[in-house]
Design a protein around this motif. Structure first.
Motif, mmCIF file in Angstrom:
data_model
loop_
_atom_site.group_PDB
_atom_site.id
_atom_site.type_symbol
_atom_site.label_atom_id
_atom_site.label_comp_id
_atom_site.label_asym_id
_atom_site.label_seq_id
_atom_site.Cartn_x
_atom_site.Cartn_y
_atom_site.Cartn_z
ATOM 1 N N LEU A 295 0.985 -0.611 -0.071
ATOM 2 C CA LEU A 295 0.213 0.052 0.472
ATOM 3 C C LEU A 295 1.147 1.311 0.075
ATOM 4 O O LEU A 295 -0.305 2.095 -0.591
ATOM 5 C CB LEU A 295 -0.977 0.122 1.287
ATOM 6 N N GLU A 296 1.959 0.631 0.733
ATOM 7 C CA GLU A 296 3.078 2.224 0.646
ATOM 8 C C GLU A 296 3.218 2.356 -0.833
ATOM 9 O O GLU A 296 3.575 3.741 -1.272
ATOM 10 C CB GLU A 296 4.329 1.994 1.142
ATOM 11 N N ILE A 297 4.556 1.310 -1.509
ATOM 12 C CA ILE A 297 4.486 1.632 -3.295
ATOM 13 C C ILE A 297 3.454 2.017 -3.931
ATOM 14 O O ILE A 297 3.821 3.047 -4.910
ATOM 15 C CB ILE A 297 4.705 0.038 -3.376
ATOM 16 N N VAL A 298 2.310 1.202 -3.563
ATOM 17 C CA VAL A 298 1.089 2.184 -4.518
ATOM 18 C C VAL A 298 0.789 3.951 -4.360
ATOM 19 O O VAL A 298 0.397 4.226 -5.052
ATOM 20 C CB VAL A 298 0.232 1.501 -4.297
ATOM 21 N N SER A 299 0.821 4.076 -2.816
ATOM 22 C CA SER A 299 0.612 5.579 -2.899
ATOM 23 C C SER A 299 1.369 6.567 -2.058
ATOM 24 O O SER A 299 1.014 7.320 -2.914
ATOM 25 C CB SER A 299 -0.307 5.224 -0.780
ATOM 26 N N GLY A 300 2.936 6.107 -2.168
ATOM 27 C CA GLY A 300 3.775 6.868 -2.279
ATOM 28 C C GLY A 300 3.744 7.633 -0.582
ATOM 29 O O GLY A 300 4.349 8.554 -0.719
ATOM 30 N N LYS A 301 3.002 7.152 -0.265
ATOM 31 C CA LYS A 301 2.950 7.497 0.815
ATOM 32 C C LYS A 301 3.590 6.459 2.318
ATOM 33 O O LYS A 301 3.547 5.398 1.829
ATOM 34 C CB LYS A 301 1.096 7.846 1.249
ATOM 35 N N LYS A 302 3.721 7.572 3.365
ATOM 36 C CA LYS A 302 3.887 6.460 4.768
ATOM 37 C C LYS A 302 2.824 6.081 5.217
ATOM 38 O O LYS A 302 2.561 7.044 5.811
ATOM 39 C CB LYS A 302 5.161 6.361 5.441
ATOM 40 N N ASN A 303 2.636 4.668 5.553
ATOM 41 C CA ASN A 303 1.826 4.094 6.966
ATOM 42 C C ASN A 303 2.056 4.843 8.218
ATOM 43 O O ASN A 303 0.905 5.992 8.643
ATOM 44 C CB ASN A 303 1.665 2.792 7.224
ATOM 45 N N ARG A 304 3.231 5.111 9.046
ATOM 46 C CA ARG A 304 3.112 5.808 10.380
ATOM 47 C C ARG A 304 3.489 7.125 9.438
ATOM 48 O O ARG A 304 4.243 7.913 9.020
ATOM 49 C CB ARG A 304 4.731 4.843 10.812
ATOM 50 N N GLY A 305 2.615 7.965 10.446
ATOM 51 C CA GLY A 305 2.752 9.857 9.512
ATOM 52 C C GLY A 305 1.674 10.043 8.763
ATOM 53 O O GLY A 305 1.346 11.187 8.926
ATOM 54 N N PHE A 306 0.562 8.720 7.625
ATOM 55 C CA PHE A 306 0.045 9.594 7.309
ATOM 56 C C PHE A 306 -0.968 9.505 8.184
ATOM 57 O O PHE A 306 -2.134 8.318 8.903
ATOM 58 C CB PHE A 306 0.189 8.528 6.433
ATOM 59 N N TYR A 307 -2.238 10.428 8.146
ATOM 60 C CA TYR A 307 -3.553 10.536 8.710
ATOM 61 C C TYR A 307 -3.967 11.250 8.054
ATOM 62 O O TYR A 307 -3.483 12.607 7.641
ATOM 63 C CB TYR A 307 -3.416 11.864 10.225
ATOM 64 N N TYR A 308 -5.361 10.974 8.130
ATOM 65 C CA TYR A 308 -6.099 11.418 6.788
ATOM 66 C C TYR A 308 -7.901 11.688 7.069
ATOM 67 O O TYR A 308 -8.257 10.933 8.366
ATOM 68 C CB TYR A 308 -6.652 10.268 5.565
ATOM 69 N N ALA A 309 -8.451 12.824 7.048
ATOM 70 C CA ALA A 309 -9.501 13.424 7.574
ATOM 71 C C ALA A 309 -9.796 13.087 9.069
ATOM 72 O O ALA A 309 -9.927 12.698 9.659
ATOM 73 C CB ALA A 309 -10.712 11.894 6.913
ATOM 74 N N ASN A 310 -9.064 14.882 9.656
ATOM 75 C CA ASN A 310 -9.031 14.669 10.906
ATOM 76 C C ASN A 310 -8.571 13.739 11.984
ATOM 77 O O ASN A 310 -8.740 13.412 13.083
ATOM 78 C CB ASN A 310 -10.619 14.985 11.440
ATOM 79 N N ASN A 311 -7.061 13.479 10.964
ATOM 80 C CA ASN A 311 -6.893 12.150 11.991
ATOM 81 C C ASN A 311 -7.771 11.293 12.122
ATOM 82 O O ASN A 311 -6.869 10.892 13.772
ATOM 83 C CB ASN A 311 -5.738 13.003 13.399
#
Length: 852
Positions: free
Chosen positions: A727-743
């Motif tokens: 999921l990180e490779i697909v999204s280019g985002k880190k799982n740790r530290g990624f927060y979406y929609a008001n945390n």
């Protein structure tokens, strides 16, 4: 209306009804005036195969054949793979004007879009028909003539990426046909891809797997029972293999004896040769066999006269009478230059060295005489100054026939089980020097190759030399005594203790059996000189474990030097663990350990150099992430999956990595992934399911819930970490530290939300480019979500993951809720050496220590 008029009207109506009924119903045959178009299809007599128009990408249209009753659409042949149809509404599939071929015609433009090659160009059939058979073969024949010898044309003569039962892989020498498999370019593009599987009929015939013009893999020649490079290959009650070699044709084929069995051999677009069987109970394809499985499957991995053995470390060895051509590269575990003779042949008194359990060398430059005995073969090779080795041509009923090799012996491999005897020509002086070993090996098939005997002898010498070195160090460093007590939390050892504890113990198999491992030892001074005293200009990176430097040791290849910090979390136990494990692991998707240094308090590991460093340094970089287009990301995902499958299933030991993350995936010059950092890895018994630890190690964001909460780790905890990586490779985002929609959601939660809403493709990183397959992206996201499911039992094993990723139309279950953390970590005292972090795993709170 009169009665006659009514009768005519009724008759016309019945004719119209009959016409539409006939058009709507699927038939197995097209007549000379018939055709199919749109969603019309041909169906084989017993509903096994279906032929029709299809589109894999909603833009280009093709005519293909697929299994009719298998839910996951699986194509086995494509007519116009390199001539896609743009206007499907006016295109039809029919018999050509000459009657002996098939064509795709654009009726509006009155042009032929595709035409089959004509097998019998001079034939002029009176009433030709095209028929789809139950074996998947599309044929053009004279109506009423069902003899296969009289087919005017057949699709079996022109395979695409799949070999079906009854198809022939090889040459028809009378008609000039070369039947071979060629991959699709991608799962959504059936055009001719880069990979092909072809039979070389020269010399002693064998098949090669190619990447364009580069040989990747070799089956070995057919020895009467199997291809010598596929020892597990054997005819059974369910499947029978055939090889024909005569003046008219040279080919390989297989047949299914069990009518309930469905099997196919295919070359996929990611570079693998795979045999699948259909499992009715699970309604899915099962991966029955594949190549390339390990490092020794790579063509000429150990160069001329080198022998590859995947159960040895290093995998490349020279047999008796030979030595490495490039010693520096050889001892840094690059065996591609191979071996050279210690003594040249004199063509008068040369002898032969028997090698047992071998994959025979590349056999294009050979002569074959099926009438000669093995003894006559020996005499013939001895008399011929250019002959370098010989073997039996057929082992199905003892040794029969003779094969003699000329020139270098390339791509040899030793098998513990399977393989066959091969005899290498040696000089008389070498025969005299190794006479005892040769005689012993000749009388005992269980000893394996003399290459292994040579390694054992060399390993014994290495151990003796190491012991002498340790004794010398004890005399020259009288204050360096072994400490029997070690302060808690410290790993202080003297140099002689470290050498004995780490390097010598790395030569002991986990079964307790002593096995020499030729892992090179480097002095600290040598490494300090190579790294310019560990200067910043040579530094590649730094982490909690210490620093990594780039250098070249004694004019050898460029390497990466990992110098462990005295204060690193990776202490002596982890260091020993990494040396012991990775020295034995050999796979293209695992980083290679090529040496180590242990002096005083220094612990240094030397790895092959990876040009692009770690995956996280590229994937999460604004300036570098554009290097990773979708094709490269998909290849990285598949490569990591294959490496993890090797650790869990195919290696000599079952290995649980326990710290799989983006920073532990290294990328070489071609951005191929290699799993690294085995300091936290653990070995499992073959029947062991899980283990428990009091000390949870790993990295936040990648830990499985059961591991983070209860310290339970297993293959499924690695699978969870892999899912996060996907999921990180697909999204280019880190799982740790990624927060979406008001945390409220981290990356796993965000991916899960998009998936449930049918918006999964929105997860794809914009830096992956505009050229990608939507189905491939969604497949990877679904695989990632299956791997991060909350309950370990719900997660797939890595063999299933590899199958799902490599299959173009896999049957996959729907993922359940992922196990993910909610909320940010609590702040901790920065002065603390070990930070406590609180994380919620599906509403359950747990405090963890020692995470990295």
């Amino acid at each position: 209306m009169s009665g006659v008029a009514a009768l005519h009207c009724c008759f016309a109506f019945l004719v119209i009804i009959a016409f539409f009924t006939t058009s709507a119903a699927s038939s197995d045959t097209i007549s000379a005036n018939g055709s199919i178009a749109g969603d019309q299809t041909l169906v084989s007599p017993n509903d096994v195969f279906q032929l029709g128009f299809f589109t894999p990408d909603s833009t280009n249209y093709y005519v293909g054949i697929w299994y009719k009753n298998i839910p996951a659409r699986t194509y086995v042949w494509v007519a116009n793979r390199d001539a896609p149809i743009k206007n499907s509404t006016s295109s039809v599939f029919k018999i050509g004007d000459k009657g002996n071929n098939a064509v795709i015609l654009d009726q509006a433009a009155k042009i032929v879009l595709w035409s089959s090659n004509q097998t019998k160009a001079n034939s002029s059939p009176a009433n030709p028909v095209a028929q789809l058979l139950d074996n998947g073969n599309l044929i053009v024949r004279e109506e009423g003539d069902t003899s296969s010898d009289n087919y005017l044309w057949q699709s079996f003569d022109f395979p695409t990426d799949t070999l079906l039962p009854g198809m022939k892989l090889g040459r028809d020498l009378t008609q000039g046909l070369d039947r071979f498999l060629n991959s699709w370019k991608s799962p959504q593009d059936p055009s001719s891809g880069d990979y092909s599987f072809k039979l070389d009929y020269h010399g002693y015939p064998e098949a090669f797997f190619w990447d364009k013009g580069t040989k990747l893999y070799r089956s070995g020649p057919w020895n009467g029972i199997r291809f010598s490079g596929v020892p597990e290959m054997q005819s059974t009650s369910a499947m029978e293999f055939t090889f024909v070699n005569n003046q008219q044709q040279v080919y390989y084929s297989f047949e299914e004896s069990n009518t309930n069995m469905i099997s196919r051999l295919t070359v996929n677009s990611t570079g693998f040769l795979q045999r699948y069987t259909w499992v009715e109970d699970s309604q899915s394809w099962s991966l029955f066999w594949y190549a390339r499985k390990d490092q020794c499957d790579d063509f000429s991995e150990c160069g001329p006269y080198g022998i590859c053995d995947n159960n040895a470390s290093p995998v490349c060895n020279c047999t008796l009478g030979f030595s490495p051509k490039n010693p520096q590269a050889w001892y840094l575990r690059d065996g591609s230059d191979g071996c050279v003779r210690k003594t040249e042949l004199d063509c008068s008194s040369d002898g032969f060295l028997p090698l047992r359990g071998m994959k025979l060398p590349e056999s294009g430059n050979t002569t074959v005489d099926m009438e000669m005995s093995l003894n006559d073969c020996r005499k013939g090779c001895a008399k011929n100054c250019n002959c370098t080795g010989y073997s039996s041509a057929n082992i199905s009923n003892g040794d029969a026939g003779c094969v003699m090799w000329f020139g270098d012996l390339v791509d040899m491999r030793h098998y513990v089980e399977g393989g066959q005897d091969f005899y290498v020509k040696l000089s008389a002086s070498d025969i005299a020097a190794y006479g005892g070993l040769i005689a012993q090996n000749s009388s005992n098939n269980g000893l394996g190759t003399l290459a292994i005997v040579g390694i054992a002898a060399g390993g014994g010498i290495l151990l003796l030399a190491l012991g002498a070195f340790i004794m010398w160090k004890r005399k020259t460093l009288p204050n360096s005594h072994i400490r029997n007590t070690v302060p808690t939390g410290a790993h202080e050892r003297s140099q002689d203790f470290l050498l004995n504890e780490v390097v010598v113990s790395s030569k002991r198999d986990y079964s307790g059996e002593n096995k020499p491992e030729e892992l090179p030892l480097f002095t600290f001074n040598t490494i300090a000189l190579a790294t310019k005293n560990f200067s910043d200009e040579n530094k590649l990176g730094q982490g909690g474990f210490g620093c990594v430097y780039k250098c070249r040791i004694e004019e050898g290849p460029v390497v990466a030097v990992k110098r462990l910090s005295k204060n690193s979390g990776q202490g002596m136990e982890e260091f020993k663990n990494e040396v012991q494990l990775i020295a034995r692991l050999q796979h293209r998707n695992l980083v290679r350990l090529i040496g180590c240094c242990v002096e005083m308090d220094e612990k240094i590991l030397i790895y092959e150099y990876m040009e692009h460093k770690s995956l996280d340094s590229v994937l999460f970089s604004k300036t570098k992430s554009s290097m990773l287009n979708w094709n490269r990301r998909f290849n990285i995902i598949c490569g990591i999956a294959r490496g993890l499958l090797y650790l869990h299933q195919d290696s000599r030991f079952r290995i649980i990595h326990r710290d799989l993350k983006a920073s532990n995936i290294l990328l070489d010059g071609e951005l191929n992934p290699k799993i690294s950092d085995f300091g936290m890895a653990r070995i499992f018994g073959r029947d062991q399911v899980e283990a428990n630890t009091k000390r949870v190690v790993g990295t936040y964001g990648y830990m499985a819930p059961e591991y983070a909460m209860d310290g339970l780790f297993s293959e499924k905890s690695d699978v969870f970490s892999f899912g996060v990586l996907v999921l990180e490779i697909v999204s280019g985002k880190k799982n740790r530290g990624f927060y979406y929609a008001n945390n409220e959601l981290n990356l796993l939660g965000h991916a899960w939300k998009l998936w449930k809403e049918g918006k999964g493709v929105e997860l794809l990183d914009s830096m992956a480019g505009d050229t990608y397959s939507v189905n491939e992206v969604l497949r990877c996201i679904q695989v990632g979500l299956l791997c991060v499911q909350e309950h370990a039992d719900d997660r797939p094993v890595m063999s299933s993951v590899v199958l799902m990723l490599s299959s173009e139309n896999p049957t996959m279950p729907h993922p359940k809720n992922p196990g993910f953390c909610l909320g940010r970590a609590v702040e901790t005292d920065s002065s603390s050496s070990k930070h406590d972090e609180t994380c919620t795993v599906n509403q359950v709170t747990v405090t963890m220590l020692d995470a990295r």
